[in-house]
Design an enzyme around this catalytic site. Structure first.
Site, PDB file in Angstrom:
ATOM      1  N   CYS A  96       7.501   4.502  -5.639  1.00 57.40           N
ATOM      2  CA  CYS A  96       7.747   5.896  -6.037  1.00 57.40           C
ATOM      3  C   CYS A  96       7.327   6.862  -4.932  1.00 57.40           C
ATOM      4  CB  CYS A  96       7.011   6.229  -7.331  1.00 57.40           C
ATOM      5  SG  CYS A  96       7.748   5.488  -8.778  1.00 57.40           S
TER       6      CYS A  96
ATOM      7  N   SER B 257       4.624   1.707  -8.292  1.00 57.74           N
ATOM      8  CA  SER B 257       5.216   1.031  -7.130  1.00 57.74           C
ATOM      9  C   SER B 257       6.585   1.629  -6.798  1.00 57.74           C
ATOM     10  CB  SER B 257       5.411  -0.445  -7.450  1.00 57.74           C
ATOM     11  OG  SER B 257       4.203  -0.991  -7.910  1.00 57.74           O
TER      12      SER B 257
ATOM     13  N   ARG C 282      10.771  -5.344   2.572  1.00 54.64           N
ATOM     14  CA  ARG C 282       9.473  -4.772   2.958  1.00 54.64           C
ATOM     15  C   ARG C 282       9.224  -4.840   4.455  1.00 54.64           C
ATOM     16  NH1 ARG C 282       5.907  -2.868  -1.273  1.00 54.64           N
ATOM     17  NH2 ARG C 282       7.071  -3.252  -3.171  1.00 54.64           N
TER      18      ARG C 282
ATOM     19  N   ARG D 240       7.156  -8.779  -7.362  1.00 58.46           N
ATOM     20  CA  ARG D 240       6.057  -9.213  -8.220  1.00 58.46           C
ATOM     21  C   ARG D 240       6.611  -9.724  -9.552  1.00 58.46           C
ATOM     22  NH1 ARG D 240       3.781  -5.447 -10.087  1.00 58.46           N
ATOM     23  NH2 ARG D 240       4.648  -3.654  -8.995  1.00 58.46           N
TER      24      ARG D 240
ATOM     25  N   HIS E 168      -4.739   2.287  -7.754  1.00 58.11           N
ATOM     26  CA  HIS E 168      -3.444   2.166  -7.083  1.00 58.11           C
ATOM     27  C   HIS E 168      -3.067   3.545  -6.515  1.00 58.11           C
ATOM     28  CE1 HIS E 168       1.044   0.806  -7.542  1.00 58.11           C
ATOM     29  NE2 HIS E 168       0.562   0.485  -6.353  1.00 58.11           N
TER      30      HIS E 168
ATOM     31  N   TYR F  99       6.010 -14.119  -2.187  1.00 60.02           N
ATOM     32  CA  TYR F  99       6.198 -12.662  -2.122  1.00 60.02           C
ATOM     33  C   TYR F  99       4.841 -11.929  -2.039  1.00 60.02           C
ATOM     34  CZ  TYR F  99       6.926  -7.877  -3.312  1.00 60.02           C
ATOM     35  OH  TYR F  99       6.876  -6.498  -3.271  1.00 60.02           O
TER      36      TYR F  99
ATOM     37  N   ASP G 253      -1.692   2.751  -0.447  1.00 59.45           N
ATOM     38  CA  ASP G 253      -1.446   1.997  -1.680  1.00 59.45           C
ATOM     39  C   ASP G 253      -2.684   1.831  -2.574  1.00 59.45           C
ATOM     40  OD1 ASP G 253       0.414   0.516  -3.302  1.00 59.45           O
ATOM     41  OD2 ASP G 253      -0.518  -1.344  -2.633  1.00 59.45           O
TER      42      ASP G 253
ATOM     43  N   LYS H  23      -2.910  -6.880  -4.284  1.00 53.38           N
ATOM     44  CA  LYS H  23      -2.928  -6.546  -5.710  1.00 53.38           C
ATOM     45  C   LYS H  23      -3.949  -7.398  -6.477  1.00 53.38           C
ATOM     46  CE  LYS H  23       0.460  -3.712  -5.076  1.00 53.38           C
ATOM     47  NZ  LYS H  23       0.197  -2.269  -5.077  1.00 53.38           N
TER      48      LYS H  23
HETATM   49  C1  OXD Z   1       3.577  -2.617  -5.223  1.00 57.34           C
HETATM   50  C2  OXD Z   1       3.288  -2.737  -3.784  1.00 57.34           C
HETATM   51  O1  OXD Z   1       4.367  -3.408  -5.763  1.00 57.34           O
HETATM   52  O2  OXD Z   1       2.491  -1.918  -3.290  1.00 57.34           O
HETATM   53  O3  OXD Z   1       3.002  -1.724  -5.864  1.00 57.34           O
HETATM   54  O4  OXD Z   1       3.796  -3.647  -3.114  1.00 57.34           O
HETATM   55 MN    MN Z   2       1.593  -0.614  -4.736  1.00 53.90          MN
END
Ligand code: OXD
Ligand code: MN
Length: 580
Positions: A251, A249, A365, A70, A227, A198, A276, A207
């Site tokens: 974590c 993100s 990913r 991002r 989130h 991306y 998420d 998002k």
């Molecule tokens: C983030 C994702 O960047 O979920 O938070 O991809």
């Molecule tokens: Mn996320």
């Protein structure tokens, strides 16, 4: 006419006139369409086939090396009044932003196909679900949207029924980082994204819609777009509690959402509702309920193995699109800490040599449909969502934050969320490992002024008959030699159990200035190699370090000016007073 919704048809026509694609393809979401797009991308090289004997239905996409995460510095919220976007967002006036974007979009789809992707965020018949349409020139986006959302004919039918949808216009452009912007127009319920393929920048349902636009919409309509993962914890007696947990993100949200109970916890089960994003509503009985607007996972690959996340590891063995992983000599996907095999080619397709850095990109990913997750909860399809017993906030903090503590009440919980901080990760293009304030893990995602957002959180709690308890966890405490104090992963269930026991009023807690902590005996550590002094360190509150933290939180709140709710400031002052 491809749709009976005239507004949608007009918008598609207008976009086609601006971008001048060779063809227009309305996505129906069928399996045949998916397979056709995959075949087309295999032919063009946008997808590479992975070993179909070991990984049936799995493909690899290698993105442009400058387009792997991002781009927060290029992401804008364009409201009429700058203060409505707040200091937490980059801002441009809507007219200027449209002008800038429309110049980029002009003629950008010549020689390409334009895909019109109707999608629904949330179960298709849920009153809490919301629809959108993404127009894109990327078939990679189209197949990812099919895995991540309820995409196609059913979504279009709902749009035609309801008459409303979020408009998302996307083009990969030339993938030029100098010509890359992600613009949000919450007042118009629209998004324009240019120059990136991306996920977080290009799969606009995620998002851009389900967090930035939805958070704005949620404030107008009296709900929350967060989130957060949503996880169900079932005890051996068959009772399930659902928790909604916000972590920044990369974590460990996906790992917690799919946690596999350790051998010591026979009879316990974990159910993944979402990994998420959560949309939270107070129902007519005053109960907080959550739906997961998504239908798939876009998860971080490195670190996934049979020990850290067996469910994810099994799930991504088939029908998965990998982005930016390495491959082995026999063409299987490979990533750091996979625990088997070795890389032959790195994420850029070069012969692997350690001198070139990691084999898989740290933000590589997987995209996969949620139903392939062995711990997938059928309640993810429940139109009325699941009842939430607790909200959990957490960050990646080497020091300071204890393993777990509980807020005194909802208002204090809002302060705990607002004061969150965490080390940055590879999910965004900036320096990794720097502690930054990340309120409610929404720093990159809140579509409006944080001060108004905190006020909205406080108000929502007042509408709940009994607001859920609020906790804070930190799985990432380290000793002075950099070793993690807590084993994490499946063992985190022990901490979830403590929280659930608190929700059920089964145990007492220890009152400290920052909130309520476990009595050491109440946190089950049987069979763990966690010494008493380690547990003490994990559950300690360093008053002077916390005084400093609370003072900094106070300054942070003040940086949002007059709009910060007085209640929040009062709570911060109260904690500071207790600490001194
Ligand atoms: C983030 C994702 O960047 O979920 O938070 O991809
Ligand atoms: Mn996320």
């Amino acid at each position: 006419m491809a749709t009976t919704n005239q507004e949608l048809q007009k918008w598609v026509d207008d976009v086609a006139r601006l971008t001048r694609p060779d063809n227009i393809h309305w996505c129906d979401g069928s399996e045949t369409e998916y397979q056709g797009l995959v075949k087309q991308m295999l032919a063009s090289g946008e997808l590479l086939e992975l070993n179909q004997d070991t990984h049936p239905g799995c493909y690899l996409h290698r993105s442009d090396p400058t387009d792997v995460a991002r781009v927060e510095h290029l992401t804008y919220v364009c409201t009429r009044k700058r203060d409505d976007a707040g200091p937490n967002n980059h801002w441009l006036a809507p007219a200027e932003a449209h002008e800038r974007m429309d110049k980029l979009f002009e003629g950008c789809m010549q020689g390409r196909t334009m895909y019109v992707i109707p999608y629904c965020m949330g179960p298709i018949d849920s009153p809490y679900a919301r629809c959108g349409v993404e127009i894109t020139d990327s078939p990679y986006v189209a197949v990812n949207m099919r895995l991540m959302t309820r995409m196609g004919a059913a979504a279009l039918a709902r749009i035609e029924r309801d008459g409303s949808f979020v408009r998302g216009l996307h083009s990969i452009g030339e993938l030029d980082p100098e010509q890359r912007f992600i613009m949000h127009f919450p007042e118009e319920l629209s998004i324009k994204s240019f120059g990136s393929g991306y996920g977080g920048n290009a799969l606009l349902g995620k998002k851009c819609h389900a967090l930035r636009i939805a958070s704005w919409q949620a404030r107008q309509e009296g709900w929350l777009a967060e989130h957060m993962l949503i996880v169900g914890v079932e005890n051996p007696q068959g009772e399930t509690h659902y928790l909604a947990c916000a972590f920044p993100s990369a974590c460990g949200k996906t790992n917690l959402a799919m946690l596999l109970p350790p051998a010591s916890h026979a009879g316990w089960k974990i159910w993944t509702v979402g990994d998420d994003i959560a949309w939270l509503h107070v129902d007519d009985k005053g109960q907080l309920r959550a739906i997961n607007p998504e239908a798939g996972y876009f998860g971080v690959v490195p670190g996934t193995n049979a020990k850290t996340n067996r469910n994810a590891y099994d799930m991504i063995g088939r029908d998965t699109i990998f982005t930016n992983v390495a491959v082995t000599a026999d063409n299987q996907p490979w990533w750091e800490d996979k625990d088997t095999g070795e890389p032959a080619l790195d994420w850029q397709g070069r012969q692997y040599t350690p001198g070139n850095g990691k084999a898989a990109h740290p933000n590589s990913r997987f995209t996969v449909a949620a139903k392939h997750n062995p711990s997938w909860s059928p309640r993810a399809e429940d139109p009325s969502g699941v009842p939430i017993s607790a909200i959990v906030f957490g960050g990646r903090r080497r020091e300071l934050a204890p393993l777990v503590y509980e807020a005194r009440d909802w208002q204090h919980g809002v302060l705990v969320g607002a004061g969150m901080a965490s080390e940055t990760t590879a999910a965004a293009t900036s320096k990794v490992g720097v502690v930054r304030r990340d309120p409610m893990a929404m720093k990159p995602f809140c579509g409006y002024n944080f001060a108004d957002y905190w006020a909205h959180w406080l108000a929502l709690g007042e509408r709940a008959a009994e607001p859920p308890r609020v906790f804070h966890v930190n799985w990432f405490r380290q000793d002075e030699r950099g070793r993690f104090l807590w084993p994490g992963f499946g063992e985190n269930l022990r901490v979830l159990r403590w929280m659930i026991d608190r929700c059920e009023g089964r145990i007492e807690a220890r009152d400290t200035p920052i909130g309520l902590l476990p009595h050491p005996g109440d946190l089950d550590t049987d069979g763990l190699a966690v010494e008493d002094d380690t547990l003490e360190a994990l559950l300690s509150v360093d008053s002077s370090a916390w005084q400093q933290e609370m003072t900094e939180i106070g300054k942070y709140l003040e940086s949002f000016g007059e709009r910060v709710p007085a209640e929040l400031k009062a709570r911060q002052e109260e904690v500071l007073k207790r600490l001194s």
